[in-house]
Design a protein around this motif. Sequence first.
Motif, PDB file in Angstrom:
ATOM      1  N   MET A 155      34.774  20.067  14.984  1.00  0.00           N
ATOM      2  CA  MET A 155      34.146  19.509  16.180  1.00  0.00           C
ATOM      3  C   MET A 155      34.093  17.990  16.059  1.00  0.00           C
ATOM      4  SD  MET A 155      30.343  20.310  17.740  1.00  0.00           S
ATOM      5  CE  MET A 155      30.742  21.987  18.234  1.00  0.00           C
ATOM      6  N   ASN A 156      34.710  17.295  17.014  1.00  0.00           N
ATOM      7  CA  ASN A 156      34.725  15.835  17.031  1.00  0.00           C
ATOM      8  C   ASN A 156      33.825  15.356  18.164  1.00  0.00           C
ATOM      9  OD1 ASN A 156      36.729  15.304  14.917  1.00  0.00           O
ATOM     10  ND2 ASN A 156      38.155  16.313  16.313  1.00  0.00           N
ATOM     11  N   ILE A 157      32.647  14.845  17.805  1.00  0.00           N
ATOM     12  CA  ILE A 157      31.638  14.461  18.787  1.00  0.00           C
ATOM     13  C   ILE A 157      31.672  12.950  18.979  1.00  0.00           C
ATOM     14  CG2 ILE A 157      29.209  14.536  19.407  1.00  0.00           C
ATOM     15  CD1 ILE A 157      28.923  16.903  17.457  1.00  0.00           C
ATOM     16  N   PHE A 158      31.899  12.533  20.220  1.00  0.00           N
ATOM     17  CA  PHE A 158      31.977  11.118  20.563  1.00  0.00           C
ATOM     18  C   PHE A 158      30.780  10.709  21.416  1.00  0.00           C
ATOM     19  CE2 PHE A 158      36.302  12.357  19.730  1.00  0.00           C
ATOM     20  CZ  PHE A 158      36.900  11.245  19.148  1.00  0.00           C
ATOM     21  N   GLN A 159      30.474   9.435  21.327  1.00  0.00           N
ATOM     22  CA  GLN A 159      29.450   8.835  22.177  1.00  0.00           C
ATOM     23  C   GLN A 159      30.046   7.604  22.838  1.00  0.00           C
ATOM     24  OE1 GLN A 159      26.254   6.587  20.246  1.00  0.00           O
ATOM     25  NE2 GLN A 159      24.770   7.703  21.478  1.00  0.00           N
ATOM     26  N   VAL A 160      29.864   7.484  24.149  1.00  0.00           N
ATOM     27  CA  VAL A 160      30.269   6.274  24.872  1.00  0.00           C
ATOM     28  C   VAL A 160      29.044   5.738  25.596  1.00  0.00           C
ATOM     29  CG1 VAL A 160      31.718   5.303  26.699  1.00  0.00           C
ATOM     30  CG2 VAL A 160      32.663   7.019  25.147  1.00  0.00           C
ATOM     31  N   ILE A 161      28.709   4.497  25.302  1.00  0.00           N
ATOM     32  CA  ILE A 161      27.559   3.819  25.905  1.00  0.00           C
ATOM     33  C   ILE A 161      28.112   2.707  26.788  1.00  0.00           C
ATOM     34  CG2 ILE A 161      25.456   2.509  25.450  1.00  0.00           C
ATOM     35  CD1 ILE A 161      25.616   3.865  22.565  1.00  0.00           C
ATOM     36  N   ILE A 162      27.885   2.811  28.099  1.00  0.00           N
ATOM     37  CA  ILE A 162      28.481   1.888  29.053  1.00  0.00           C
ATOM     38  C   ILE A 162      27.409   0.962  29.595  1.00  0.00           C
ATOM     39  CG2 ILE A 162      29.757   1.690  31.222  1.00  0.00           C
ATOM     40  CD1 ILE A 162      30.748   4.589  30.697  1.00  0.00           C
ATOM     41  N   GLY A 163      27.623  -0.343  29.470  1.00  0.00           N
ATOM     42  CA  GLY A 163      26.627  -1.270  30.007  1.00  0.00           C
ATOM     43  C   GLY A 163      26.922  -2.705  29.664  1.00  0.00           C
ATOM     44  N   THR A 164      27.395  -3.462  30.643  1.00  0.00           N
ATOM     45  CA  THR A 164      27.622  -4.895  30.440  1.00  0.00           C
ATOM     46  C   THR A 164      26.344  -5.590  30.012  1.00  0.00           C
ATOM     47  OG1 THR A 164      29.389  -4.857  32.089  1.00  0.00           O
ATOM     48  CG2 THR A 164      28.424  -7.013  31.573  1.00  0.00           C
ATOM     49  N   GLU A 165      25.209  -5.080  30.475  1.00  0.00           N
ATOM     50  CA  GLU A 165      23.918  -5.722  30.175  1.00  0.00           C
ATOM     51  C   GLU A 165      23.587  -5.699  28.691  1.00  0.00           C
ATOM     52  OE1 GLU A 165      23.204  -1.425  31.418  1.00  0.00           O
ATOM     53  OE2 GLU A 165      24.396  -3.129  32.120  1.00  0.00           O
ATOM     54  N   ILE A 166      24.220  -4.814  27.919  1.00  0.00           N
ATOM     55  CA  ILE A 166      23.998  -4.810  26.470  1.00  0.00           C
ATOM     56  C   ILE A 166      24.639  -6.041  25.838  1.00  0.00           C
ATOM     57  CG2 ILE A 166      24.496  -3.566  24.325  1.00  0.00           C
ATOM     58  CD1 ILE A 166      24.411  -0.971  25.960  1.00  0.00           C
ATOM     59  N   PHE A 167      25.781  -6.449  26.384  1.00  0.00           N
ATOM     60  CA  PHE A 167      26.523  -7.573  25.796  1.00  0.00           C
ATOM     61  C   PHE A 167      25.983  -8.927  26.230  1.00  0.00           C
ATOM     62  CE2 PHE A 167      29.347  -3.927  25.761  1.00  0.00           C
ATOM     63  CZ  PHE A 167      29.800  -3.950  24.457  1.00  0.00           C
ATOM     64  N   ASN A 168      25.328  -8.992  27.386  1.00  0.00           N
ATOM     65  CA  ASN A 168      24.760 -10.279  27.797  1.00  0.00           C
ATOM     66  C   ASN A 168      23.272 -10.378  27.475  1.00  0.00           C
ATOM     67  OD1 ASN A 168      23.484  -8.786  29.833  1.00  0.00           O
ATOM     68  ND2 ASN A 168      25.056  -9.268  31.361  1.00  0.00           N
ATOM     69  N   SER A 169      22.814  -9.480  26.604  1.00  0.00           N
ATOM     70  CA  SER A 169      21.464  -9.482  26.011  1.00  0.00           C
ATOM     71  C   SER A 169      20.343  -9.213  27.007  1.00  0.00           C
ATOM     72  CB  SER A 169      21.197 -10.790  25.250  1.00  0.00           C
ATOM     73  OG  SER A 169      20.895 -11.855  26.120  1.00  0.00           O
ATOM     74  N   ASN A 203      39.401  19.387  19.969  1.00  0.00           N
ATOM     75  CA  ASN A 203      38.028  19.875  19.786  1.00  0.00           C
ATOM     76  C   ASN A 203      37.006  18.758  20.000  1.00  0.00           C
ATOM     77  OD1 ASN A 203      36.172  21.927  19.268  1.00  0.00           O
ATOM     78  ND2 ASN A 203      36.122  21.526  17.070  1.00  0.00           N
ATOM     79  N   SER A 204      37.197  17.999  21.060  1.00  0.00           N
ATOM     80  CA  SER A 204      36.345  16.838  21.314  1.00  0.00           C
ATOM     81  C   SER A 204      35.151  17.194  22.193  1.00  0.00           C
ATOM     82  CB  SER A 204      37.147  15.725  21.983  1.00  0.00           C
ATOM     83  OG  SER A 204      37.662  16.160  23.236  1.00  0.00           O
ATOM     84  N   TYR A 205      34.053  16.485  21.951  1.00  0.00           N
ATOM     85  CA  TYR A 205      32.840  16.568  22.753  1.00  0.00           C
ATOM     86  C   TYR A 205      32.398  15.137  23.053  1.00  0.00           C
ATOM     87  CZ  TYR A 205      32.519  21.522  21.625  1.00  0.00           C
ATOM     88  OH  TYR A 205      32.772  22.868  21.514  1.00  0.00           O
ATOM     89  N   LEU A 206      31.740  14.952  24.194  1.00  0.00           N
ATOM     90  CA  LEU A 206      31.379  13.606  24.615  1.00  0.00           C
ATOM     91  C   LEU A 206      29.961  13.563  25.151  1.00  0.00           C
ATOM     92  CD1 LEU A 206      31.864  10.648  25.599  1.00  0.00           C
ATOM     93  CD2 LEU A 206      32.878  11.653  27.674  1.00  0.00           C
ATOM     94  N   PHE A 207      29.217  12.554  24.704  1.00  0.00           N
ATOM     95  CA  PHE A 207      27.941  12.190  25.305  1.00  0.00           C
ATOM     96  C   PHE A 207      28.111  10.772  25.850  1.00  0.00           C
ATOM     97  CE2 PHE A 207      26.895  15.559  22.447  1.00  0.00           C
ATOM     98  CZ  PHE A 207      25.846  16.245  23.047  1.00  0.00           C
ATOM     99  N   CYS A 208      28.110  10.658  27.172  1.00  0.00           N
ATOM    100  CA  CYS A 208      28.376   9.377  27.821  1.00  0.00           C
ATOM    101  C   CYS A 208      27.128   8.912  28.548  1.00  0.00           C
ATOM    102  CB  CYS A 208      29.538   9.526  28.803  1.00  0.00           C
ATOM    103  SG  CYS A 208      30.035   7.980  29.594  1.00  0.00           S
ATOM    104  N   TYR A 209      26.753   7.655  28.324  1.00  0.00           N
ATOM    105  CA  TYR A 209      25.526   7.102  28.882  1.00  0.00           C
ATOM    106  C   TYR A 209      25.851   5.906  29.783  1.00  0.00           C
ATOM    107  CZ  TYR A 209      23.364   9.851  25.164  1.00  0.00           C
ATOM    108  OH  TYR A 209      22.985  10.878  24.331  1.00  0.00           O
ATOM    109  N   GLY A 210      25.421   5.972  31.045  1.00  0.00           N
ATOM    110  CA  GLY A 210      25.532   4.825  31.925  1.00  0.00           C
ATOM    111  C   GLY A 210      26.621   4.966  32.982  1.00  0.00           C
ATOM    112  N   GLY A 211      26.400   4.279  34.104  1.00  0.00           N
ATOM    113  CA  GLY A 211      27.437   4.160  35.120  1.00  0.00           C
ATOM    114  C   GLY A 211      27.547   5.308  36.096  1.00  0.00           C
ATOM    115  N   ILE A 212      26.514   6.185  36.200  1.00  0.00           N
ATOM    116  CA  ILE A 212      26.620   7.298  37.139  1.00  0.00           C
ATOM    117  C   ILE A 212      25.727   7.087  38.362  1.00  0.00           C
ATOM    118  CG2 ILE A 212      27.261   8.914  35.318  1.00  0.00           C
ATOM    119  CD1 ILE A 212      24.438  10.148  35.550  1.00  0.00           C
TER     120      ILE A 212
END
Length: 240
Positions: free
Chosen positions: A1-15, A61-70
């Motif tokens: 099982m390959n579990i990935f996380q994607v965190i989407i947010g320009t606001e993280i990079f501009n503090s 066998n990938s799994y994804l938890f994606c946060y942001g942008g919905i």
Amino acid sequence: MNIFQVIIGTEIFNSITEDKHFKFLRDELIKRGYELCASFIIKDEPNLIENNLKLIKNTPNSYLFCYGGIGATPDDFTREIAAKVFANSQMEYNKDLIEKIDEKFPGVDNSKKYPLAYWPKNAKPLWNNPINGFPGFFLDNRYFFMPGFPEMAHPMTIEALDKFFPLKNKKKRYTLLAHAKESEMLDIMNNIPKNVEFSTLPKLDYTSEISFAGNGAKEVYEWFKNELANKNIKFEECRD
């Protein structure tokens, strides 16, 4: 099982904000006997999001938890890109969420809120949102999409974990601290079986923390200690 996380947010990079998702998901997975394969923090940039999702889809066998942008603002691209990658660009309105929106805001024109319910085809809801009751969604029982707000997203994450990630025995790890540089132990390390999970963490005082996990880890750990002793390298076992 390959579990990935994607965190989407320009606001993280501009503090403007700080990420709170990585540690949360990592720790919740470990509690259940799972581990992350990779975590990506990326800007709200369509090509970047698409490339990340394609990489994950193409990983066996990938799994994804994606946060942001919905959400429904012009900088929210995740719903459409998830449809492009996972549903051949087919989208549909989730009728239950449309009803939820109309119930929450009765007697007014809610058409500008309806994009919140425009999901990849065959997506199903993650309802556990104690803030406003609006759900995230998931596809194929393994790709989970949630808002960027931790107060909303983390209960949805727990919902997904409870549904699709049954408790497993926590992976047993064997760790020692060797009083040697990594270079002094390379000939031993090169003989570690590939099927055993192995990591080494060098420290500034010229010691190395060495760890083994997975099938056969105990046997390899004992062998490694013996090899260190044969080289007159001192070590201490580390206890959990």
